[in-house]
Design a protein around this motif. Structure first.
Motif, short mmCIF file in Angstrom:
data_model
loop_
_atom_site.label_atom_id
_atom_site.label_comp_id
_atom_site.label_asym_id
_atom_site.label_seq_id
_atom_site.Cartn_x
_atom_site.Cartn_y
_atom_site.Cartn_z
N PRO A 1 0.83 -1.22 0.00
CA PRO A 1 0.00 0.00 0.00
C PRO A 1 0.86 1.26 0.00
N GLU A 2 0.56 2.17 -0.90
CA GLU A 2 1.25 3.46 -0.94
C GLU A 2 0.23 4.53 -0.57
N ILE A 3 0.40 5.11 0.62
CA ILE A 3 -0.58 6.04 1.17
C ILE A 3 -0.33 7.47 0.70
N GLY A 4 0.94 7.88 0.68
CA GLY A 4 1.27 9.23 0.22
C GLY A 4 0.83 9.43 -1.22
N VAL A 5 0.22 10.60 -1.48
CA VAL A 5 -0.27 10.87 -2.83
C VAL A 5 0.88 10.92 -3.84
N ALA A 6 1.99 11.55 -3.46
CA ALA A 6 3.15 11.64 -4.35
C ALA A 6 3.86 10.28 -4.37
N SER A 7 3.88 9.66 -5.52
CA SER A 7 4.40 8.29 -5.63
C SER A 7 5.91 8.24 -5.41
N THR A 8 6.35 7.27 -4.61
CA THR A 8 7.78 7.05 -4.36
C THR A 8 8.11 5.58 -4.60
N LYS A 9 7.67 4.72 -3.67
CA LYS A 9 8.05 3.31 -3.79
C LYS A 9 7.36 2.64 -4.98
N ALA A 10 6.17 3.10 -5.35
CA ALA A 10 5.53 2.52 -6.54
C ALA A 10 6.37 2.83 -7.79
N PHE A 11 6.95 4.03 -7.84
CA PHE A 11 7.78 4.44 -8.97
C PHE A 11 9.02 3.56 -9.10
N THR A 12 9.75 3.36 -8.01
CA THR A 12 10.97 2.57 -8.11
C THR A 12 10.66 1.10 -8.37
N CYS A 13 9.53 0.62 -7.86
CA CYS A 13 9.14 -0.75 -8.20
C CYS A 13 8.76 -0.88 -9.68
N LYS B 1 7.35 20.06 -7.27
CA LYS B 1 6.11 20.81 -7.53
C LYS B 1 4.95 20.24 -6.72
N GLU B 2 4.83 18.92 -6.73
CA GLU B 2 3.68 18.26 -6.11
C GLU B 2 3.53 18.59 -4.63
N ILE B 3 4.63 18.53 -3.91
CA ILE B 3 4.48 18.58 -2.45
C ILE B 3 5.02 19.85 -1.80
N SER B 4 5.90 20.60 -2.49
CA SER B 4 6.39 21.85 -1.88
C SER B 4 5.75 23.08 -2.52
N LEU C 1 14.98 15.12 -1.31
CA LEU C 1 15.11 16.56 -1.48
C LEU C 1 13.75 17.23 -1.54
N ALA C 2 12.82 16.65 -2.29
CA ALA C 2 11.47 17.20 -2.37
C ALA C 2 10.78 17.09 -1.01
N TYR C 3 10.93 15.94 -0.37
CA TYR C 3 10.25 15.72 0.91
C TYR C 3 10.69 16.72 1.97
N HIS C 4 11.99 16.86 2.17
CA HIS C 4 12.46 17.75 3.24
C HIS C 4 12.20 19.22 2.92
N THR C 5 12.21 19.56 1.65
CA THR C 5 11.85 20.92 1.28
C THR C 5 10.38 21.19 1.62
N PRO D 1 -1.08 16.57 -0.69
CA PRO D 1 -0.90 17.92 -1.23
C PRO D 1 -2.17 18.44 -1.90
N ARG D 2 -2.29 19.74 -1.90
CA ARG D 2 -3.52 20.37 -2.39
C ARG D 2 -3.78 20.00 -3.85
N ASN D 3 -5.04 19.85 -4.15
CA ASN D 3 -5.54 19.66 -5.52
C ASN D 3 -5.22 18.30 -6.15
N LEU D 4 -4.54 17.41 -5.40
CA LEU D 4 -4.12 16.14 -5.98
C LEU D 4 -4.86 14.97 -5.35
N ALA D 5 -5.01 13.90 -6.12
CA ALA D 5 -5.61 12.66 -5.63
C ALA D 5 -4.67 11.50 -5.93
N LYS D 6 -4.77 10.44 -5.14
CA LYS D 6 -3.88 9.29 -5.32
C LYS D 6 -4.15 8.57 -6.63
#
Length: 607
Positions: free
Chosen positions: A392-404, A485-488, A582-586, A597-602
């Motif tokens: 399960p990937e809960i965060g809207v901004a894809s991370t582990k799904a992308f690398t998989c 862009k997505e999260i910061s 880098l995106a996450y910590h920013t 993040p605003r305006n986005l859906a999973k």
């Protein structure tokens, strides 16, 4: 993602182990087993298939031990079978294992030469024999484990049970998660807090490189140098229906850190690690008959598809067209009957990608879906399903799904290359070895997090950021810009580095951060020339490279993030880690809602 559970209890633990393993079923598995001490002796029960098969086995042949370890296995080395199911054991120790031991072949040969007799095809059994050898040399259980860990290369977590030790479980992790649970006269070990929720709400998460000695009354934790260390103990409120954040502030952070584990399991569905070959799924077409490949996806998945274009064209020598599904579905693309269309989607429900899939089917294409949800609409309507085992990937901004997705597509490309005769068996073995190493390299890349967190303090001051890359680093530049862009909500653009002089160079001044993704490869010198153009105009360069690249660049940077050396094939998979961090910590410093993040859906199920 295999599941690990350990219990030091006050009554029989076999069935509680099974109940805990049920909470880890979401990780996927093909066999299961438990080991306990019966009158001080190691005793196992294992079964292929679902946990109900293990329950039935325990019903026929129960265990009464008050200490034990359990495991749900997703096959990496060796087919799903009772013999290959965990725990694996010698007469001195039983072990459960999540992850990949990269150097198991050379260790196995060494152990066999020393008289060890193996009962399975797995890499895990090597660990049991290594620890046994150290025990025979006079070391204590924790010393034997720590000495053995130094011989292992890979990303993994481990749990150990020792013959005759009624009050001792040892755990260790390097890349894969492991948690300790604290009870009243009881202690627990688990892959995550969900498994431990029925027993305790007090948990501690081991950090990378840690080992732990558990008794019913204590947990002694040691760092990677085998020095005693304290880790934070915390309360958690995990229900059976929720995925826990663990010791992370956001789901996105947890999912970034899960990548060595989930990528290893995705790769395991393709790689025959014993023979160094690719196992392709059963296909209704012949790779040699294809004259063109069409790949379509949306968002982050489209950048995984773009990386795949480089891999398929280079390894399989087949022309590839990649298009975002929202454009592809309306272009009335001419498709030669009998061709192959690959669609990539995390959810398997993305409306535009589904429409593109249906267009391809209507025009006589074989269809292959790379999806994370095997019951999704896209999966059901495709001829072939390749499941990414991201969980399960809960965060809207894809991370582990992308690398998989990258791991699955790279494996497919190598397999296609071998099937088409474009790669020799030696080429295939070399590329498979590179893929096997990716999870360990990702775990190493995660150690840059503190440097990246400090760097984010500079990035939050920017209004625009430019990302540059060549080859497979170009799609990664696009993905890095998208993540930011997505999260910061900071404007960012990704460009092919060679296109810098065709427009984007006009943006560069002393206020513009420029993130350059440049592993030391055959096109590194070309990227350096682009960096020189940025430096000459006062741009603030953030260089992501390896040690050889950092030395060769010889250009002043705001920050150089030094990655481990690796084969070029896996750089998109491993270099995803720093661009995500880098995106996450920013975003965290910006105070945004990182997970939503605003305006986005999973899952985008409308146009």
């Amino acid at each position: 993602m295999c599941g690990i559970v350990g219990i030091l209890g006050t009554s029989a633990v076999a069935m509680p182990l099974v109940e805990a393993l049920k909470r880890l079923e979401y990780r996927g598995y093909d066999s299961a087993g438990v080991a306990t001490l019966e009158a001080g002796r190691l005793t196992r029960r294992r079964a292929e298939g679902k946990l109900r098969n293990l329950e039935a086995r325990l019903g026929r042949d129960p265990l009464e031990g008050r200490i034990g370890i359990g495991h749900t296995r997703w096959a990496t080395h060796g087919k799903p079978s009772e013999a290959n199911a965990h725990p694996h054991a010698t007469d001195r120790v039983a072990v459960v294992h999540n992850g990949i031991i990269e150097n198991f072949r050379e260790l196995r040969e060494e152990l066999v030469a020393g008289g060890a007799r193996f009962q399975s095809e797995t890499d895990t059994e090597v660990v049991a024999h290594l620890v046994t050898r150290e025990l025979q040399g006079g070391k204590s259980p924790i010393e034997a484990v720590q000495a053995s860990l130094k011989r292992l290369r890979g990303a993994f977590s481990l749990g150990f049970l020792f013959d005759g030790e009624e009050n001792l479980i040892v755990g260790a992790r390097l890349g894969s998660p492991l948690a300790i649970g604290y009870g009243d006269g009881e202690m627990f070990l688990g892959s995550d807090a969900i498994a431990l929720a029925p027993f305790t709400s007090t948990v501690c998460y081991l950090e990378d490189g840690d080992s732990v000695l558990l008794t019913r009354d204590s947990a002694e934790i040691f760092d990677s140098l085998d020095q005693p260390v304290q880790r934070a103990v915390q309360k958690t409120s995990v229900s059976a229906l929720l995925i826990d954040k663990g010791n992370h502030r956001h789901f996105m952070a947890k999912e970034i850190h899960e990548q060595p584990e989930v990528v290893s399991h995705t790769l395991a569905s393709f790689l025959d690690m014993a023979s160094g070959a690719i196992r392709l799924p059963e296909l209704p077409f012949d790779w040699r008959s294809l004259t063109r490949l069409t790949i379509t996806a949306c968002g982050t998945a489209s950048y995984a598809a773009l990386c795949a274009k480089y891999w398929f064209e280079r390894f399989a020598r087949i022309p590839v067209e990649v298009d975002v599904a929202s454009e592809f579905r309306y272009r009335e693309v001419p498709l030669e009957p009998g061709g192959l269309a690959i669609v990539v989607s995390q959810s398997g429900e993305t409306a535009d990608t589904l429409a593109a899939l249906r267009y391809c089917k209507e025009h006589g294409q074989h269809t292959l879906a790379v999806v994370n949800v095997p019951t999704s609409t896209i999966a059901r309507e495709s001829d072939v399903i390749v499941q990414t085992l991201a969980g399960p990937e809960i965060g809207v901004a894809s991370t582990k799904a992308f690398t998989c997705q990258l791991a699955a597509l790279a494996s497919l490309a190598v397999g296609a290359g071998r099937a088409r005769g474009a790669l020799s068996a030696e080429d295939e073995g070399r590329l498979v070895q590179a893929l096997i190493e990716a999870p360990r390299l990702m775990a190493t890349a995660l150690r840059l997090e503190h440097e990246i967190e400090a760097l984010a303090k500079d990035l939050v001051k920017a209004t625009d950021v430019l990302y540059l890359g060549r080859g497979t680093s170009f799609p990664l530049a696009l993905e890095g810009a998208l993540k930011l862009k997505e999260i910061s909500y900071i404007h960012a653009e990704g460009y092919a580095a060679g296109e810098l002089k065709h427009g984007p160079i006009a943006l560069i001044d002393e206020t513009l951060p420029v993130v350059v993704i440049a592993p030391f490869d055959r096109i590194f010198e070309k990227t350096v020339s682009n960096m020189q153009e940025v430096a000459a105009r006062g741009g603030r360069i953030i260089l992501i490279t390896d040690e050889q690249g950092a030395e060769a660049a010889a250009i002043p940077t705001l920050k150089t993030l030094v990655m481990p050396q690796m084969p070029a094939t896996v750089t998109p998979i491993v270099y995803s880690i720093p661009i995500q961090l880098l995106a996450y910590h920013t975003a965290v410093l910006m105070g945004t809602d990182v997970d939503q993040p605003r305006n986005l859906a999973k899952s985008v199920t409308v146009e």
